[in-house]
Motif scaffolding. Structure first.
Motif, PDB file in Angstrom:
ATOM      1  N   GLY A  31       0.793  -1.227   0.000  1.00 53.00           N
ATOM      2  CA  GLY A  31       0.000   0.000   0.000  1.00 53.00           C
ATOM      3  C   GLY A  31       0.822   1.271   0.000  1.00 53.00           C
ATOM      4  N   LEU A  32       2.083   1.208   0.413  1.00 57.88           N
ATOM      5  CA  LEU A  32       2.900   2.422   0.436  1.00 57.88           C
ATOM      6  C   LEU A  32       3.080   3.030  -0.950  1.00 57.88           C
ATOM      7  CD1 LEU A  32       5.607   1.432   3.082  1.00 57.88           C
ATOM      8  CD2 LEU A  32       3.844   3.187   3.318  1.00 57.88           C
ATOM      9  N   PRO A  33       3.457   2.239  -1.980  1.00 51.67           N
ATOM     10  CA  PRO A  33       3.636   2.847  -3.298  1.00 51.67           C
ATOM     11  C   PRO A  33       2.400   2.778  -4.188  1.00 51.67           C
ATOM     12  CG  PRO A  33       4.567   0.650  -3.330  1.00 51.67           C
ATOM     13  CD  PRO A  33       4.017   0.872  -1.947  1.00 51.67           C
ATOM     14  N   LEU A  34       1.447   1.864  -3.890  1.00 53.13           N
ATOM     15  CA  LEU A  34       0.348   1.604  -4.820  1.00 53.13           C
ATOM     16  C   LEU A  34      -0.928   2.336  -4.418  1.00 53.13           C
ATOM     17  CD1 LEU A  34       0.450  -2.189  -5.717  1.00 53.13           C
ATOM     18  CD2 LEU A  34       1.205  -0.257  -7.075  1.00 53.13           C
ATOM     19  N   PHE A  35      -1.699   2.758  -5.424  1.00 46.61           N
ATOM     20  CA  PHE A  35      -3.041   3.240  -5.169  1.00 46.61           C
ATOM     21  C   PHE A  35      -3.873   2.094  -4.610  1.00 46.61           C
ATOM     22  CE2 PHE A  35      -1.940   6.287  -8.695  1.00 46.61           C
ATOM     23  CZ  PHE A  35      -1.887   7.395  -7.871  1.00 46.61           C
ATOM     24  N   TYR A  36      -4.907   2.452  -3.849  1.00 48.22           N
ATOM     25  CA  TYR A  36      -5.710   1.431  -3.177  1.00 48.22           C
ATOM     26  C   TYR A  36      -6.273   0.410  -4.159  1.00 48.22           C
ATOM     27  CZ  TYR A  36      -9.311  -0.840  -0.455  1.00 48.22           C
ATOM     28  OH  TYR A  36     -10.074  -1.792   0.168  1.00 48.22           O
ATOM     29  N   SER A  37      -6.857   0.889  -5.252  1.00 52.34           N
ATOM     30  CA  SER A  37      -7.513  -0.023  -6.191  1.00 52.34           C
ATOM     31  C   SER A  37      -6.516  -1.014  -6.790  1.00 52.34           C
ATOM     32  CB  SER A  37      -8.216   0.757  -7.306  1.00 52.34           C
ATOM     33  OG  SER A  37      -7.316   1.623  -7.966  1.00 52.34           O
ATOM     34  N   VAL A  38      -5.285  -0.555  -7.054  1.00 49.52           N
ATOM     35  CA  VAL A  38      -4.267  -1.453  -7.611  1.00 49.52           C
ATOM     36  C   VAL A  38      -3.897  -2.521  -6.583  1.00 49.52           C
ATOM     37  CG1 VAL A  38      -1.970  -1.627  -8.624  1.00 49.52           C
ATOM     38  CG2 VAL A  38      -3.372   0.398  -9.059  1.00 49.52           C
ATOM     39  N   LEU A  84       4.425  -8.882  -8.364  1.00 45.42           N
ATOM     40  CA  LEU A  84       5.026  -7.709  -7.729  1.00 45.42           C
ATOM     41  C   LEU A  84       5.553  -6.685  -8.725  1.00 45.42           C
ATOM     42  CD1 LEU A  84       7.013  -9.441  -4.836  1.00 45.42           C
ATOM     43  CD2 LEU A  84       4.849  -8.204  -4.670  1.00 45.42           C
ATOM     44  N   LEU A  85       5.499  -6.976 -10.017  1.00 47.85           N
ATOM     45  CA  LEU A  85       6.072  -6.068 -11.002  1.00 47.85           C
ATOM     46  C   LEU A  85       5.493  -4.655 -10.925  1.00 47.85           C
ATOM     47  CD1 LEU A  85       8.019  -5.617 -13.316  1.00 47.85           C
ATOM     48  CD2 LEU A  85       6.296  -6.519 -14.902  1.00 47.85           C
ATOM     49  N   PRO A  86       4.167  -4.468 -10.852  1.00 48.45           N
ATOM     50  CA  PRO A  86       3.654  -3.090 -10.728  1.00 48.45           C
ATOM     51  C   PRO A  86       4.168  -2.388  -9.479  1.00 48.45           C
ATOM     52  CG  PRO A  86       1.878  -4.636 -11.187  1.00 48.45           C
ATOM     53  CD  PRO A  86       3.085  -5.450 -10.851  1.00 48.45           C
ATOM     54  N   ILE A  87       4.269  -3.143  -8.389  1.00 50.52           N
ATOM     55  CA  ILE A  87       4.756  -2.563  -7.134  1.00 50.52           C
ATOM     56  C   ILE A  87       6.212  -2.135  -7.278  1.00 50.52           C
ATOM     57  CG2 ILE A  87       5.137  -3.024  -4.672  1.00 50.52           C
ATOM     58  CD1 ILE A  87       2.948  -5.201  -4.949  1.00 50.52           C
ATOM     59  N   LEU A  88       6.999  -2.974  -7.913  1.00 56.04           N
ATOM     60  CA  LEU A  88       8.415  -2.646  -8.111  1.00 56.04           C
ATOM     61  C   LEU A  88       8.575  -1.405  -8.979  1.00 56.04           C
ATOM     62  CD1 LEU A  88       9.842  -6.245  -8.697  1.00 56.04           C
ATOM     63  CD2 LEU A  88      10.073  -4.836  -6.633  1.00 56.04           C
ATOM     64  N   LEU A  89       7.812  -1.315 -10.059  1.00 60.74           N
ATOM     65  CA  LEU A  89       7.915  -0.161 -10.954  1.00 60.74           C
ATOM     66  C   LEU A  89       7.508   1.128 -10.247  1.00 60.74           C
ATOM     67  CD1 LEU A  89       6.515  -1.678 -14.272  1.00 60.74           C
ATOM     68  CD2 LEU A  89       8.882  -1.048 -13.787  1.00 60.74           C
ATOM     69  N   ILE A  90       6.395   1.080  -9.538  1.00 62.51           N
ATOM     70  CA  ILE A  90       5.926   2.283  -8.836  1.00 62.51           C
ATOM     71  C   ILE A  90       6.860   2.632  -7.683  1.00 62.51           C
ATOM     72  CG2 ILE A  90       4.040   3.245  -7.460  1.00 62.51           C
ATOM     73  CD1 ILE A  90       2.112   1.597  -9.167  1.00 62.51           C
ATOM     74  N   GLY A  91       7.315   1.609  -6.954  1.00 59.30           N
ATOM     75  CA  GLY A  91       8.233   1.864  -5.845  1.00 59.30           C
ATOM     76  C   GLY A  91       9.544   2.465  -6.304  1.00 59.30           C
ATOM     77  N   ALA A 109      -7.386  -3.271   5.766  1.00 54.80           N
ATOM     78  CA  ALA A 109      -7.152  -2.163   6.695  1.00 54.80           C
ATOM     79  C   ALA A 109      -5.805  -1.507   6.420  1.00 54.80           C
ATOM     80  CB  ALA A 109      -7.216  -2.671   8.141  1.00 54.80           C
ATOM     81  N   SER A 110      -4.797  -2.304   6.142  1.00 52.96           N
ATOM     82  CA  SER A 110      -3.477  -1.757   5.822  1.00 52.96           C
ATOM     83  C   SER A 110      -3.525  -0.912   4.557  1.00 52.96           C
ATOM     84  CB  SER A 110      -2.465  -2.899   5.636  1.00 52.96           C
ATOM     85  OG  SER A 110      -2.229  -3.574   6.850  1.00 52.96           O
ATOM     86  N   LEU A 111      -4.200  -1.408   3.528  1.00 53.14           N
ATOM     87  CA  LEU A 111      -4.323  -0.640   2.288  1.00 53.14           C
ATOM     88  C   LEU A 111      -5.076   0.663   2.527  1.00 53.14           C
ATOM     89  CD1 LEU A 111      -5.209  -3.427  -0.337  1.00 53.14           C
ATOM     90  CD2 LEU A 111      -3.032  -2.241  -0.067  1.00 53.14           C
ATOM     91  N   SER A 112      -6.143   0.625   3.324  1.00 49.86           N
ATOM     92  CA  SER A 112      -6.931   1.833   3.596  1.00 49.86           C
ATOM     93  C   SER A 112      -6.122   2.874   4.355  1.00 49.86           C
ATOM     94  CB  SER A 112      -8.188   1.464   4.393  1.00 49.86           C
ATOM     95  OG  SER A 112      -9.071   0.683   3.626  1.00 49.86           O
ATOM     96  N   VAL A 113      -5.370   2.427   5.343  1.00 47.54           N
ATOM     97  CA  VAL A 113      -4.573   3.355   6.148  1.00 47.54           C
ATOM     98  C   VAL A 113      -3.530   4.058   5.286  1.00 47.54           C
ATOM     99  CG1 VAL A 113      -2.803   3.449   7.939  1.00 47.54           C
ATOM    100  CG2 VAL A 113      -4.950   2.274   8.386  1.00 47.54           C
ATOM    101  N   THR A 114      -2.837   3.295   4.460  1.00 54.42           N
ATOM    102  CA  THR A 114      -1.802   3.922   3.630  1.00 54.42           C
ATOM    103  C   THR A 114      -2.417   4.891   2.624  1.00 54.42           C
ATOM    104  OG1 THR A 114      -1.861   1.996   2.150  1.00 54.42           O
ATOM    105  CG2 THR A 114      -0.160   2.030   3.853  1.00 54.42           C
ATOM    106  N   GLN A 115      -3.597   4.546   2.090  1.00 54.37           N
ATOM    107  CA  GLN A 115      -4.257   5.444   1.145  1.00 54.37           C
ATOM    108  C   GLN A 115      -4.694   6.742   1.808  1.00 54.37           C
ATOM    109  OE1 GLN A 115      -8.266   4.578   0.297  1.00 54.37           O
ATOM    110  NE2 GLN A 115      -8.400   5.868  -1.506  1.00 54.37           N
ATOM    111  N   GLY A 116      -5.241   6.636   3.012  1.00 58.75           N
ATOM    112  CA  GLY A 116      -5.808   7.818   3.654  1.00 58.75           C
ATOM    113  C   GLY A 116      -4.799   8.690   4.365  1.00 58.75           C
ATOM    114  N   TYR A 117      -3.757   8.077   4.946  1.00 58.88           N
ATOM    115  CA  TYR A 117      -2.841   8.824   5.803  1.00 58.88           C
ATOM    116  C   TYR A 117      -1.579   9.314   5.087  1.00 58.88           C
ATOM    117  CZ  TYR A 117      -5.216   6.526   9.825  1.00 58.88           C
ATOM    118  OH  TYR A 117      -6.106   6.059  10.734  1.00 58.88           O
ATOM    119  N   LEU A 118      -1.034   8.480   4.206  1.00 63.81           N
ATOM    120  CA  LEU A 118       0.369   8.656   3.828  1.00 63.81           C
ATOM    121  C   LEU A 118       0.566   9.139   2.400  1.00 63.81           C
ATOM    122  CD1 LEU A 118       1.760   5.338   5.389  1.00 63.81           C
ATOM    123  CD2 LEU A 118       1.626   7.586   6.448  1.00 63.81           C
TER     124      LEU A 118
END
Length: 438
Positions: free
Chosen positions: A109-116, A229-236, A145-154
């Motif tokens: 959730g840190l680098p990715l949008f919630y929907s992704v 994990l490829l999308p995560i790696l690219l965005i990260g 919950a982890s995805l929601s928190v990262t989307q809303g807070y960070l």
């Protein structure tokens, strides 16, 4: 008056869908027209708002959802999800599956949008639940919950990043405080609340359950993990590297381009067509048929999302945001609580956490300057408020319901309560950090 009309409209929407059993898209259209007229908008203005709302909502999520569905289908049907699930369960054991997904959700959730993140991880959760006879919601809620928190807070998520820039807050300090606030919020809303959901045994959407395959029929572990994990790696990589490249340089533009969610998901699907399709001895015709089926699986979501966007735009054009802000402007409540409450009200009425956060920031900016409170914590308090009680006017509500195949009432009892706990826990965390540093 606008707030009363909004609440009555939301109540009518719930009744139309859950009692009358009207299709959600038709219910959204009916309520959008009714609420628009009640708010005093001219009929043609309402029509424009509906068209604008549908277009803006679908324009931002259609490609991501479609590509995510395609990737999810290939991951499920090729056996990659089964391979990942088997490896994960061997590593952590069945009793700790929910904790593994909770940590994975936060990292992803840190680098990715919630929907992704949702589209990538939900098929894995569903596969694990199916393989090991676990209640899907029981292991899914901590991850969500982890995805929601990262989307809303960070930051760098859209709303927190926009608020941070408007307040001229410090990115590093906001992330530092945000992670401190995030941990207890995830534990409360995901781990603790999720542990009460074992009784929900409804089978999730079977489209995302991979078939039983022998070990030799599945992709290798390295191929499976790399493709997922490829999308995560690219965005990260884009997030980490782009700040250190010369501003406006060709290298920076390229890395930013590759880090765009739509681009990274598109690249991942192309890679998956080979690694999880052609390399697994499927023909291109078979792969194309799978991709077509994946879009059919989520087609109805597009109508529902469009309807939610239409209602959101009608409420916005009808001045609901302004009414809420005016009502709270003269309050003597602590600035963090005031900002949280304003964001929460807009979120419940409008449905979009991004709209809620950015709208609230505009009204809170003068208060921030006059009160002298910590801008980094103000970003987090607004972010927490913007996650309050997701329900029928939020696209995330319908995405969750479609994947986990719950009734309207059960979705409110699970998803909506989880989001409320994310919001309230975030505010408590902000106030606790404020108490420590002042």
């Amino acid at each position: 008056m606008p707030l009363t009309i909004t609440l009555l409209g939301i109540l009518a929407l719930i009744l139309l869908i859950s009692v009358v059993r009207l299709h959600a898209f038709l219910a959204f259209m009916a309520v959008s027209l009714g609420v628009g007229l009640a708010l005093g908008l001219k009929p043609l203005v309402i029509v424009d708002a509906i068209q604008k709302g549908i277009g803006s909502t679908l324009g931002s999520i259609t490609a991501i959802i479609a590509l995510g569905a395609m990737l999810g289908k290939l991951v499920a049907q090729s056996g990659a999800a089964q391979r990942i699930a088997v490896n994960m369960m061997e590593l952590v054991g069945t009793p700790r599956a929910r904790w593994a997904f909770m940590i994975t959700g936060f990292i992803v959730g840190l680098p990715l949008f919630y929907s992704v993140g949702f589209m990538l991880l939900s098929p894995l959760v569903i596969t694990v639940a199916h393989r090991y006879k676990l209640p899907a919601l029981y292991i899914a809620l901590p991850m969500l919950a982890s995805l929601s928190v990262t989307q809303g807070y960070l930051p760098p998520h859209p709303a927190p990043l926009a608020i941070l820039k408007q307040f001229d807050a410090n990115m590093g300090l906001t992330l530092f405080y945000g992670i401190i606030v995030s941990i207890p919020a995830i534990l409360v809303s995901g781990a603790l609340f999720g542990s009460t959901l074992k009784r929900y045994t409804t089978l999730p959407n079977p489209a995302f359950i991979s078939p039983d395959l022998k070990a030799e029929e599945m992709p290798s572990s390295s191929v499976s993990f790399l493709t997922v994990l490829l999308p995560i790696l690219l965005i990260g990589l884009s997030t980490l590297i782009s700040p250190f490249l010369p501003n406006g340089s060709a290298g920076q533009q390229l890395i930013l381009f590759l880090g765009e969610p739509i681009v990274s998901m598109f690249i991942a699907v192309l890679v998956a067509i080979y690694t999880l399709g052609l390399r697994q001895r499927k023909t291109m015709t078979e792969v194309t048929a799978l991709l077509a089926d994946s879009v059919k699986d989520v087609a109805m979501l597009f109508l529902i999302f469009g309807g939610a966007g239409a209602l959101k735009q009608v409420l916005t054009d009808g001045g609901v945001n302004q009414s809420i802000a005016d009502m709270m402007n003269d309050s003597s409540v602590h600035p963090y609580i005031l900002a949280w409450g304003m964001a929460a009200l807009i979120r419940v009425c409008v449905g979009s956490s991004t709209v809620s956060g950015i709208t609230t920031a505009g009204f809170v900016a003068p208060l921030l300057a006059s009160s002298g409170v910590e801008p980094n914590l103000m970003v987090l308090s607004i972010g927490a408020g913007s996650m309050m009680f997701s329900h029928v006017n939020d696209t995330g509500f319908w995405l969750f319901r479609e994947y986990f195949q719950l009734s309207m009432v059960d979705t409110l009892k699970t998803w909506s309560i989880m989001e409320t706990l994310v919001s309230v826990s975030g505010l408590v965390g902000v106030m606790a950090v404020n108490w420590v540093i002042t």
